[in-house]
Enzyme design. Structure first.
Site, short mmCIF file in Angstrom:
data_model
loop_
_atom_site.label_atom_id
_atom_site.label_comp_id
_atom_site.label_asym_id
_atom_site.label_seq_id
_atom_site.Cartn_x
_atom_site.Cartn_y
_atom_site.Cartn_z
N LYS A 174 6.41 38.50 -29.54
CA LYS A 174 5.97 39.55 -30.46
C LYS A 174 5.34 40.63 -29.59
O LYS A 174 4.17 40.57 -29.23
CB LYS A 174 4.95 38.96 -31.45
CG LYS A 174 4.83 39.67 -32.80
CD LYS A 174 4.44 41.12 -32.71
CE LYS A 174 2.99 41.37 -32.42
NZ LYS A 174 2.71 42.82 -32.16
N CYS A 193 -5.92 46.39 -17.64
CA CYS A 193 -7.00 45.40 -17.80
C CYS A 193 -7.69 45.14 -16.47
O CYS A 193 -8.76 44.56 -16.42
CB CYS A 193 -6.47 44.11 -18.36
SG CYS A 193 -5.24 43.38 -17.29
N GLU A 212 3.63 46.70 -31.03
CA GLU A 212 4.43 47.57 -31.91
C GLU A 212 4.37 49.03 -31.44
O GLU A 212 5.08 49.89 -31.95
CB GLU A 212 3.97 47.45 -33.37
CG GLU A 212 2.53 47.88 -33.66
CD GLU A 212 1.49 46.78 -33.41
OE1 GLU A 212 1.61 46.03 -32.41
OE2 GLU A 212 0.53 46.70 -34.20
N PHE A 224 0.00 46.65 -25.51
CA PHE A 224 0.83 47.85 -25.27
C PHE A 224 0.85 48.26 -23.80
O PHE A 224 1.75 48.96 -23.36
CB PHE A 224 0.33 49.02 -26.12
CG PHE A 224 -0.89 49.71 -25.56
CD1 PHE A 224 -0.76 50.68 -24.57
CD2 PHE A 224 -2.18 49.39 -25.99
CE1 PHE A 224 -1.88 51.31 -24.02
CE2 PHE A 224 -3.30 50.00 -25.45
CZ PHE A 224 -3.15 50.96 -24.47
P1 NAD Z 1 -4.64 44.53 -29.01
O1 NAD Z 1 -5.55 43.36 -28.97
O2 NAD Z 1 -4.93 45.60 -30.00
O3 NAD Z 1 -3.13 44.06 -29.33
C1 NAD Z 1 -2.53 43.00 -28.61
C2 NAD Z 1 -1.53 42.32 -29.53
O4 NAD Z 1 -2.20 41.78 -30.67
C3 NAD Z 1 -0.45 43.26 -30.05
O5 NAD Z 1 0.79 42.60 -30.01
C4 NAD Z 1 -0.90 43.54 -31.48
O6 NAD Z 1 0.18 43.76 -32.35
C5 NAD Z 1 -1.65 42.29 -31.87
N1 NAD Z 1 -2.74 42.56 -32.79
C6 NAD Z 1 -3.50 43.68 -32.85
N2 NAD Z 1 -4.42 43.58 -33.85
C7 NAD Z 1 -4.22 42.38 -34.42
C8 NAD Z 1 -4.87 41.68 -35.49
N3 NAD Z 1 -5.89 42.23 -36.18
N4 NAD Z 1 -4.42 40.46 -35.83
C9 NAD Z 1 -3.40 39.89 -35.16
N5 NAD Z 1 -2.75 40.50 -34.14
C10 NAD Z 1 -3.17 41.73 -33.76
O7 NAD Z 1 -4.56 45.10 -27.52
P2 NAD Z 1 -3.83 46.42 -27.02
O8 NAD Z 1 -4.59 47.59 -27.49
O9 NAD Z 1 -2.38 46.35 -27.30
O10 NAD Z 1 -4.00 46.25 -25.44
C11 NAD Z 1 -5.14 46.66 -24.74
C12 NAD Z 1 -6.13 45.53 -24.56
O11 NAD Z 1 -5.50 44.43 -23.88
C13 NAD Z 1 -7.31 45.90 -23.68
O12 NAD Z 1 -8.47 45.33 -24.23
C14 NAD Z 1 -6.99 45.27 -22.34
O13 NAD Z 1 -8.08 44.99 -21.52
C15 NAD Z 1 -6.30 44.02 -22.78
N6 NAD Z 1 -5.46 43.49 -21.73
C16 NAD Z 1 -5.90 42.38 -21.08
C17 NAD Z 1 -5.14 41.85 -20.05
C18 NAD Z 1 -5.59 40.64 -19.31
O14 NAD Z 1 -4.81 40.12 -18.55
N7 NAD Z 1 -6.79 40.14 -19.51
C19 NAD Z 1 -3.93 42.45 -19.69
C20 NAD Z 1 -3.50 43.57 -20.39
C21 NAD Z 1 -4.28 44.08 -21.42
#
Ligand code: NAD
Length: 495
Positions: free
Chosen positions: A173, A281, A176, A149
């Site tokens: 994807k 991040c 959401e 997000f």
């Molecule tokens: P998230 O892991 O909750 O979600 C990321 C994606 O995975 C979304 O599209 C979501 O729909 C999907 N997802 C969520 N739960 C899932 C599940 N149980 N099974 C399958 N798919 C699932 O992350 P977020 O809250 O959207 O983003 C924040 C996180 O992303 C933080 O931990 C941040 O550090 C990390 N991030 C890392 C980088 C990097 O480059 N390393 C960059 C941006 C964000």
């Protein structure tokens, strides 16, 4: 209620699953739209469109693909303000932050415009007598991107710009929680002349992600998000035979040595700690104060916080917006709540600020004397909470960082070039800043952390992105000397 749809074959497609997710305005707390959550068959429809488009798109000339990228770049630049406002309206970050995010995304489109140069292979003439060996790069097929997000415009651009330019077709994807910007960008790709089926979007949650992970027609998956999900995506996707790049969470330390310029370090800590409400991040989460800089630094940071204007993105003076959801805001606040019992000292408590009650706001907070073993130190908070850890020596600072489970980014503030050089050698982190608090590599390098911040070995975007989205075919070719031909080709006969 406005409904946010899928995007397949260059057109919006309504969701048929009957499942929808809420999309909030984080500044007011109101639900402003609903997003369709794809079923397995909806994902299959997007993949089928991408599969069909692949045959033609992989045959499109490099100049045609570059031309689409150049036109797309122009359109994104022309619509910069609109995109920034769209990001702000669903994510909550202020438009200037969103514009900064977009600028870093645009870099990746610029990089992909150079695809004719980037797709070049290698050639060895006369590897053996009359034998040449050469390698060519070819696209993988249908590739998918699953994005978080916190950068709804930039992170998809990290992926699809290179994926498409290298001749793949793409299924995105998005998160959401803030899905609209991807739909707008998809329309810009269409306007740029991208053929049907090359770029598709499925909105969704775990159901869509799991179908992506086991779909036999998807060759590769790019993921950016939290560490537990990155680990799941990597293990499941690779078990299913896919190429996977999976970037996870972070806990970024900024080391301040005793010789550093305190004002410069405090400014950097404030912008890197609280920009985008800490939902980056590469945000600085822990300031490591070495030697006697602790008191001066804590005072300098604390003095800056009352001046940081928190408010909705619609307020032109606001510098920091709300968090993404109420639940996330409450979780972030719980780290402040729990800190004193663990022995830390809350210097500035953002929960005390008078902010709109219904929005998901939390003002900047500063916690001093945070140590390993405390929740505020060990876990990724992902909010506007900056911790200060005090150590006596440089070696202790390095040890602290190297012992942490995450290794995404880090920074050192010093006036000593030798100390900085030593730090870049010693530190077990993928991206290092020297007097630069958020060292996100430019698009012609690649992005990736170490340890629990990245699974597998594939960094994202830049040269690593071109490698990830192509596979090498190596040709060994023998052409006999024409002088030996049984037909007289006009060469002097040697037989
Ligand atoms: P998230 O892991 O909750 O979600 C990321 C994606 O995975 C979304 O599209 C979501 O729909 C999907 N997802 C969520 N739960 C899932 C599940 N149980 N099974 C399958 N798919 C699932 O992350 P977020 O809250 O959207 O983003 C924040 C996180 O992303 C933080 O931990 C941040 O550090 C990390 N991030 C890392 C980088 C990097 O480059 N390393 C960059 C941006 C964000």
């Amino acid at each position: 209620m406005r409904t946010i749809n899928h995007w397949i074959n260059n057109a919006e497609v309504g969701s048929t699953s009957g499942n929808f997710g809420p999309v909030y305005n984080p500044a007011t707390g109101e639900q402003q739209a609903q997003v369709g959550l794809a079923s397995v068959s909806e994902v299959d429809a997007a993949v089928a469109a991408a599969k069909e488009a692949f045959t033609t798109w992989r045959s499109a000339s490099l100049s045609k693909r570059a031309e689409v990228m150049f036109r797309f770049h122009e359109l994104v630049v022309q619509n910069r303000d609109h995109i920034a406002n769209l990001v702000s309206s669903e994510h909550g970050k202020v438009p200037s932050d969103a514009a900064g995010e977009l600028a870093r995304g645009i870099e990746n489109i610029e990089f992909a415009c150079g695809i004719p140069q980037l797709m070049k292979g290698n050639f060895s003439e006369q590897a053996s007598t009359g034998v040449d060996v050469y390698s060519i790069r070819q696209p993988l097929g249908v590739v998918a991107g699953i994005t978080p997000f916190n950068f709804p415009a930039m992170v998809p651009m990290w992926m699809f710009a290179n994926a498409i330019a290298t001749g793949n077709t793409f299924v995105l994807k998005p998160s959401e929680k803030d899905p609209s910007v991807s739909m707008f960008v998809a329309d810009l790709l269409k306007q740029a002349g991208l053929p049907e089926g090359v770029f598709n979007i499925v909105q969704g949650d775990k159901v869509a992600v799991d179908r992506i992970l086991d779909h036999p027609d998807i060759s590769a998956v790019s993921f950016v998000g939290s560490t537990p999900i990155a680990k799941y995506i990597y293990s499941t996707g690779t078990a299913n035979g896919k190429r996977v790049q999976a970037l996870g969470g972070a806990k970024n330390h900024m080391v301040v040595l005793p010789d550093a310029d305190i004002d410069m370090a405090a400014d950097a800590a404030v912008s890197a700690g609280y920009g985008s409400a800490g939902e980056r991040c590469m945000a600085i989460s822990v300031v490591v104060a070495v030697g006697d800089v602790g008191d001066k630094l804590v005072d300098a940071i604390a003095a800056r916080l009352p001046k940081l204007k928190v408010g909705p993105g619609t307020d032109p003076d606001a510098e920091m917006g709300p968090l993404i959801t109420r639940e996330h805001r409450d979780k972030v606040a719980s780290y402040i709540e729990g800190a004193p019992a663990e022995g830390a000292n809350v210097v500035v408590d953002g929960r005390e600020n008078d902010l709109p009650k219904d929005g998901f706001f939390l003002a900047p907070s500063l916690i001093d004397s945070v140590k390993p073993g405390m929740k505020a130190y060990d876990e990724e908070i992902f909010g506007p909470v900056l911790s200060v850890t005090r150590v006596d020596t440089y070696d202790e600072a390095v040890q602290l960082i190297n012992d942490h489970q995450y290794g995404n980014g880090t920074a050192i503030f010093t006036r000593d070039g030798g100390a900085a050089r030593r730090f870049q050698f010693d530190i077990q982190v993928g991206m290092v800043g020297i007097n630069v608090p958020i060292p996100v590599p430019v698009a012609y390098y690649s992005f990736g952390g170490w340890k629990a911040s990245l699974f597998g070995d594939a960094n994202m975007y830049g040269p690593a992105g071109i490698d990830f989205y192509t596979r090498t075919k190596t040709v060994t070719s023998r052409w006999p000397d024409p002088a030996t031909s049984s037909v007289d080709l006009g060469f002097p006969q040697t037989r």
